[in-house]
Design an enzyme around this catalytic site. Structure first.
Site, PDB file in Angstrom:
ATOM      1  N   CYS A1135       0.835  -1.205   0.000  1.00  0.00           N
ATOM      2  CA  CYS A1135       0.000   0.000   0.000  1.00  0.00           C
ATOM      3  C   CYS A1135       0.871   1.257   0.000  1.00  0.00           C
ATOM      4  CB  CYS A1135      -0.988  -0.040   1.160  1.00  0.00           C
ATOM      5  SG  CYS A1135      -2.362   1.114   0.923  1.00  0.00           S
ATOM      6  N   HIS A1260      -3.553  -5.592   0.978  1.00  0.00           N
ATOM      7  CA  HIS A1260      -2.967  -5.795   2.310  1.00  0.00           C
ATOM      8  C   HIS A1260      -3.022  -7.257   2.756  1.00  0.00           C
ATOM      9  CE1 HIS A1260      -2.478  -1.581   3.751  1.00  0.00           C
ATOM     10  NE2 HIS A1260      -3.494  -1.318   2.961  1.00  0.00           N
ATOM     11  N   GLU A1262      -1.202  -8.593   5.033  1.00  0.00           N
ATOM     12  CA  GLU A1262      -0.936  -8.652   6.479  1.00  0.00           C
ATOM     13  C   GLU A1262      -2.197  -8.438   7.310  1.00  0.00           C
ATOM     14  OE1 GLU A1262      -0.905  -4.212   5.768  1.00  0.00           O
ATOM     15  OE2 GLU A1262      -0.581  -6.049   4.625  1.00  0.00           O
TER      16      GLU A1262
END
Length: 1295
Positions: A1135, A1260, A1262
């Protein structure tokens, strides 16, 4: 000296077309507009050629500059004179971090070039008004005029008010001139106090008194004595609220005395980095839960974006400033406004009753306000997971006869939850000599008088004072401050914070006296030690302004060096402005004029000011029976699905990040079709457990127009039915926030408020075992204006918004409205017991009626039984789906469940009484549950055991297909295509998106909703999700070090560290300030990850300021270049980290073909759960995953891939450097919105280097490495989601 530098185009083509269309609609002969950014650099010394080139490069971002010289008349729009924009603060930071110390300040304006026919002066004024917000901006007609932005004025001294000479009249005049909103008895009090002191008051002292003692801050009405219909009442409103705590104190750790309330949480592994080593690890300890809900109504009516943004920001600060420092976690937001009247989409119940000139329209509020609230939460890094939206505006026959009722003064609700350590719940002691600190940004001449202004009905105060009370937001600054607070509480016993409050209404004039007074001390302060960006401010302006993103703290003198170190590392500004004294006295010295603007005993300021007495009369609403003539069920369905309160809320949801933290277990979007119908929000308590927290909202304000107490009871009941389908356990675990909005002084409303508070505080909550440990009141919910020759008033209904919070045993057992089509039964639990009242319902509203009898809590014992029964069924895993009945009634409940399940409904309402309209549209409390057909008998038995046998009705089943059919006794009551209903329900959000965003994107999204063949999100994996490829390497005990890199404003580093930690890495916290100061280097790291967020608030292009702070610092540049050239290293950029690393192409081998990432095609921040496919590429992180198709969290505003030309794109693809692409639900690569949320060509959303060692991606992984944090997932997934494979691949690669 000032330098002017041209910037990139400021408006996209569709924005220009919208402006031109508006001018044409206003019959203004404007033919063309071009707009570009212009940068103004205030320099303290000339720049040499290299420095000038560096500044030019720094300010080159966004789309390419137009090659032609602009044509037309110039209108230059800049931030308002005397203010400093958030853009300026952040851009100036970047310039300084890049070594350009000669730059005092950077500022930015928009130069509009207007090509038009002959325009009169009045028409030019119309054009100018259309192009700027007078509350926040100034218009110039020449670029050089912007020099006024940097004008510096001489400090002005304090002003004395001649009370001793002129007597009471001097105070009356000052009250009006300064907009103090002082009552008569307060003027008497001040006259007496200063006469006894034997001196004249200073303006700053009066202003400070007014803010500290405003209704906004002192809650005078809630603490007042009450006489109703001539009878003295035994309790104040606040005492009745406190009664809930006295009755049920269970699980509450802090109530009524701090910035937020605290309840018991769960013992979990809190994940953070060690102060000394920077190494992240889990820390097993209780994570207690704090909760707070604020309103920010007045500023949102005046200027919606900053009003809503600072509303969210202030509430976040309340959470962070709880105890000795806490961690905000997840937010909620709500809006009540008058009718939208969307141009070209006006609804039959929407009449234009006019409004004051000085406030904006409901449509403006709902266009800009939610964006402001979302933007603050996004940039701060807090997911916004819950909310409500109501529109109401009508001429009704209520308690006070026929009058206008609605929300010209809106409700803007901002709330949330956070976590706090057990030993930090209670504030510490302030020692004599403790340093008094302001943490955060500088003082600015903005937001003056917010506390007093928001305590007045809109229309009472002067327009210039409204103007002065508008605030500005800088969430990236607040994030920096929160990082300091986090470092402090993470130190445990060594926490340097003794006492902390946030700076809100009244600025330091309210916060500092409150801080020292609450700590049992006085304070000595130096005015000129307060950080200030505007030297010409008067003492009053410096002390009383409401500049945001500030906290006041008491820090022990010997802990100051530690605190200083933490602030410097996080680049959080702070100032020591005083020290605590034994004497309970407040003194403020002004070094510049060597005088004392404030010299007061604390008890004059905060002492026993006159107590209010409310002597009021009861008025009873009569109401008129609902006129049914002309109402058909088919027409009613269509109207109700178009009422914004009922209609789809996607336009309010996808603008807000809902995945940051990696701890979101239930957001608004439900199921494979991502429909915004969740009953409540759910977060995990940590990154290593299934304990959690839930939040839900209840409000039923229009009912108060018929029955004050019923409206309040329903708000509590609805919050309970919303939160019930989670695994909470004992009802005493649920805690409530009560936000009360009323037009105090309006006939009947005061007595009604008392009645409502009594119904909840003395009766319902104690009976249920519920506590209200926190809340807020706003008592001036009325707007006055002149419409032609007529005086008009718009008065809001008495509005109680209840927010419910609870600790959860297991977040995985949260039930959603998503229906299944397996053999099933739908059961309605009707807590209305067949009353089926239609008063003040959505049905009544869409036919411009109020009705007479509303819904109510019919049986408190059954409501409690309902909650207990649902808890039992959740624990027994008997529920397939659950949705409460609320606005729009059973019809809407069933429709929303069908939308979430993408299925049909075969409903039978024969047992619900002969009045079909009432059966479908009443809004009595209750819920529809879906159970397996085989479990129906067992489920009905559980319900009966809890006293609900007479409330349960079989109402049909969910079926495959598209038909939504309701019958009774074999006769069709209503039949329609579910897709048609879905499209009707979506039309409000579509129209709002068309107005606000790129209309082409809005049209594409709306079109997709009409596709019944859409299979929804789905998963195809080319690997075994349960295989841990890192396990053999973890077994060796070796843990390679990964640098978890962050810059100021980055907010996704903790969940990133946790994902690498789980894969066998030692994750180390590395701030850019560590690298720039030489405290840390990259030579010891095997891997580097640049995390997501908003570095520098994205002001010079997303990630570009961060990249340039590396490129323009030789030593740090070399450090990164060396790392990227080292063999056997890995790097990931996600990002904001992806955007940053895409600007380091000159340092990263094999990245020459990488694209830039620019503004999304929608021109909007997009938070989606999007489907991607893993493509064949050299990426080492994606090895073994090629061909997989799976959803992933997306949250960005600038994620669209931009290539130079077609040849660049072809080369990128032919080299195989594309690693991920967006695909639609059919598995096809797509550029269509919203399956492709940013419009990237060929769906590209991740690229890698030729060696595959460096991969950058916009989505994303994570945030979804745990299955539980995926918005939707197949039921057979275990603890780990498929994206965990990326991190395990990294560990495998390093051996």
């Amino acid at each position: 000296m000032m330098e002017i530098l041209r910037g990139s185009p400021a408006l996209s083509a569709f924005r220009i077309n919208k402006l031109l269309a508006r001018f044409q609609a206003a019959r203004l002969p404007v033919h063309n507009i071009y707009a570009e950014y212009v940068h103004f650099a205030d320099l303290n010394a000339p720049l040499n050629d290299d420095e000038h080139a560096q500044l030019e490069r720094l300010l080159k971002y966004g789309p390419a500059l137009a090659s032609h010289a602009p044509q037309g008349k110039l209108l230059l729009v800049t931030p308002r004179l005397g203010t400093i924009s958030p853009w300026s603060s952040k851009a100036t930071d970047i310039a300084h971090n890049c070594g350009l110390q000669q730059v005092n300040r950077l500022e930015r304006g928009v130069a509009y070039y207007i090509e038009a026919g002959t325009l009169t002066n009045e028409q030019w004024q119309q054009v100018t008004a259309e192009l700027h917000d007078r509350m926040m901006e100034t218009v110039f007609f020449a670029l050089d005029d912007a020099e006024q932005l940097f004008a510096h004025h001489q400090p002005t001294p304090v002003t004395s008010v001649d009370l001793l000479g002129q007597g009471r009249q001097a105070l009356i005049d000052a009250n009006l001139r300064l907009g103090l909103a002082l009552a008569e008895d307060e003027i008497d009090y001040l006259q007496d106090a200063f006469t006894k002191l034997g001196r004249n008051p200073n303006d700053i002292e009066l202003y400070m008194f007014a803010q500290a003692n405003s209704e906004h801050c002192r809650h005078k009405i809630f603490n007042a004595d009450w006489i109703i219909d001539g009878e003295q009442q035994p309790k104040s409103l606040f005492k009745m609220i406190k009664n809930t705590f006295e009755t049920t104190p269970d699980h509450v750790l802090s109530a009524y005395k701090d910035n937020a309330a605290v309840m018991e949480g769960s013992e979990v592994g809190r994940y953070f980095a060690d102060h000394e080593t920077g190494r992240y690890d889990f820390h097993q300890e209780p994570a207690h839960i704090l909760m707070k809900v604020e309103t920010h109504n007045h500023p949102t009516a005046i200027s919606p974006w900053p009003g809503a943004a600072t509303g969210s920001g202030g509430e976040i600060r309340d959470e962070g400033a709880t105890g000795r420092g806490a961690k905000p976690k997840a937010g909620l937001v709500g809006f009540s406004v008058s009718n939208l009247r969307i141009p070209g989409f006006e609804q039959p119940w929407e009449e234009d009753f006019g409004k004051p000139e000085r406030i904006v329209t409901a449509l403006d509020i709902m266009t800009e306000g939610p964006l402001g609230g979302a933007a603050f939460n996004n940039e701060f890094g807090r997911p916004a997971l819950n909310g409500y939206f109501r529109t109401y505006e009508e001429k009704v026959n209520s308690h006070n006869g026929e009058e206008l009722r609605g929300y010209h003064k809106p409700i803007m609700l901002a709330g949330g939850i956070g976590n706090i350590r057990a030993d930090h719940v209670q504030k510490g002691e302030i020692n004599v000599g403790a340093k008094l600190v302001v943490l955060g940004g500088p003082a600015m001449n903005i937001g003056l008088g917010g506390g007093a202004a928001s305590s007045m009905a809109s229309g009472q105060s002067d327009a210039d004072l409204d103007f002065a009370s508008v605030q500005r937001d800088n969430p990236e600054m607040e994030r920096r401050c929160q990082e300091v607070i986090d470092r402090c509480w993470q130190l445990g016993d060594a926490n340097p914070i003794l006492f902390i409050h946030d700076v809100g209404a009244g600025g330091l004039s309210n916060a500092m006296p409150e801080l020292v007074s609450d700590g049992g001390r006085g304070g000595k302060f130096e005015l000129r030690d307060i950080l200030s960006d505007e030297p010409g401010m008067s003492p009053l302006e410096i002390w009383c302004n409401e500049s945001q993103e500030r906290y006041v703290l008491a820090v022990a003198a010997d802990q100051l060096p530690l605190f200083d170190e933490l602030c410097k590392r996080e680049r959080a500004p702070y100032a020591v402005i005083g020290e605590a004294t034994e004497e309970l006295h407040l003194s403020l010295h002004d070094r510049h004029f060597d005088n004392q603007p404030i010299d007061l005993p604390l008890d004059v300021l905060l002492g026993k000011t006159p107590k209010m007495t409310r002597d009021v009369q009861t008025l009873k609403a009569k109401g008129d029976a609902l006129v049914r003539e002309g109402i058909t069920i088919a027409d009613a369905v269509k109207r109700v699905l178009h009422l914004p309160t009922v209609a789809e809320k996607t336009f309010l949801v996808t603008i807000g990040d809902r995945s940051v933290t990696g701890m979101v277990a239930r957001d608004q979007m439900v199921g494979p079709w991502q429909v915004p119908v969740a009953n409540c929000a759910v977060t995990t308590a940590s990154l290593d457990s299934y304990y959690g927290e839930a939040m839900a909202i209840g409000e039923r304000a229009p009912v108060a127009l018929l029955d004050f107490a019923a409206s309040a009871r329903l708000a509590v009941g609805e919050a309970l039915t919303n939160i019930a389908a989670t695994q909470i356990g004992d009802i005493k675990r649920i805690k409530l926030s009560a936000n009360w909005m009323a037009a105090a002084g309006h006939p009947g409303e005061d007595a009604g408020l008392y009645e409502a508070v009594k119904a909840v505080g003395e009766e319902l909550c104690p009976a249920l075992g519920l506590t209200i440990p926190v809340g807020k009141d706003s008592m001036s919910m009325k707007t006055r204006w002149q419409e032609g020759n007529e005086e008009r008033e718009m008065t809001s209904p008495l509005s109680l918004v209840i927010s419910a919070f609870a600790r959860l045993e297991d977040v995985r057992h949260t039930i959603t409205p998503q229906l299944s089509t397996e053999d099933n039964a739908l059961l309605l639990i009707d807590l209305g017991k067949g009353n089926n009242a239609l008063g003040a319902t959505a049905l009544a509203q869409v036919y411009r009626q109020l009705g007479d009898k509303p819904a109510d809590v019919r049986d408190v014992a059954q409501l409690k039984g309902f909650y207990d029964a649902i808890q039992a069924l959740v624990a027994q895993r008997k529920l397939l789906a659950y949705h409460d009945r609320s606005d729009g009634g059973l019809l809407v409940t069933l429709a929303e469940m069908a939308f979430a399940g993408h299925c049909g409904i075969d409903a039978d309402i024969a047992t619900l009484g002969d009045d079909r309209l009432a059966a479908l549209f009443n809004e009595e409390l209750g819920a529809v549950i879906q159970v397996r057909a085989a479990d129906r008998e067992a489920v009905e038995s559980v319900l009966a055991q809890h006293g609900l046998a007479d409330c349960v009705h079989y109402v049909g089943q969910a079926v495959s297909g598209d038909r939504f059919v309701i019958t009774a006794n074999g006769q069709t009551v209503f039949s329609e295509s579910r897709t048609t209903l879905r499209v009707w329900w979506a039309e409000t959000t579509w129209q709002m998106q068309r107005l606000r965003d790129n209309p082409e994107c809005a049209d594409q999204e709306h079109q997709a909703k009409s596709n019944d063949a859409d299979p929804g999100l789905n998963v195809k994996l080319s690997f075994d999700i349960n295989e841990d490829v890192a396990a053999p390497y973890i077994a060796t005990g070796a843990r390679p070090k990964v640098a978890v890199l962050r810059e100021q404003g980055v907010n996704s580093h903790v969940e990133m560290a946790a994902a690498f930690h789980r894969a066998g890495f030692d994750a180390i916290d590395v701030h850019m300030s560590d690298l720039l100061a030489g405290r840390t280097g990259l030579e010891d790291f095997h891997a580097l990850v640049a995390c997501g967020g908003f570095s520098y608030g994205d002001v010079l292009g997303a990630g570009e300021g961060w990249a340039k702070s590396i490129l323009f610092n030789d030593r740090v540049r070399d450090e990164f270049a060396t790392f990227f050239h080292r063999p056997q290293t890995l790097a990931l950029g996600v990002c904001n980290g992806c955007q940053m690393m895409s600007n380091l192409r000159e340092l990263i081998p094999g990245s020459e073909l990488w694209p830039r990432f620019v503004r999304n095609t929608s021109d909007r921040f997009e938070a989606r759960f999007s489907l991607v496919e893993v493509t064949q590429s050299p990426s080492l992180l994606l090895q073994g995953m090629v061909g997989s198709q799976m959803p992933i969290a997306v949250s960005h505003g600038e994620g669209r891939v931009e290539v130079r030309d077609a040849a660049h794109l072809a080369a990128l693809e032919s080299k195989g450097l594309v690693a991920l692409r967006y695909v639609d639900n059919f598995g096809k690569v797509t550029e269509t919105y919203p399956a492709n949320p940013n419009g990237s060509p060929n769906g590209i959303t991740a690229v890698t280097t030729e060696s595959g060692r460096v991969t950058i991606m916009m989505p994303h992984p994570e945030r979804v490495f745990r299955t539980v944090s995926n918005s939707w997932h197949p039921e057979n997934w275990g603890e780990d989601g498929p994206w965990m494979r990326i991190f395990r691949n990294a560990r495998k690669q390093l051996g």
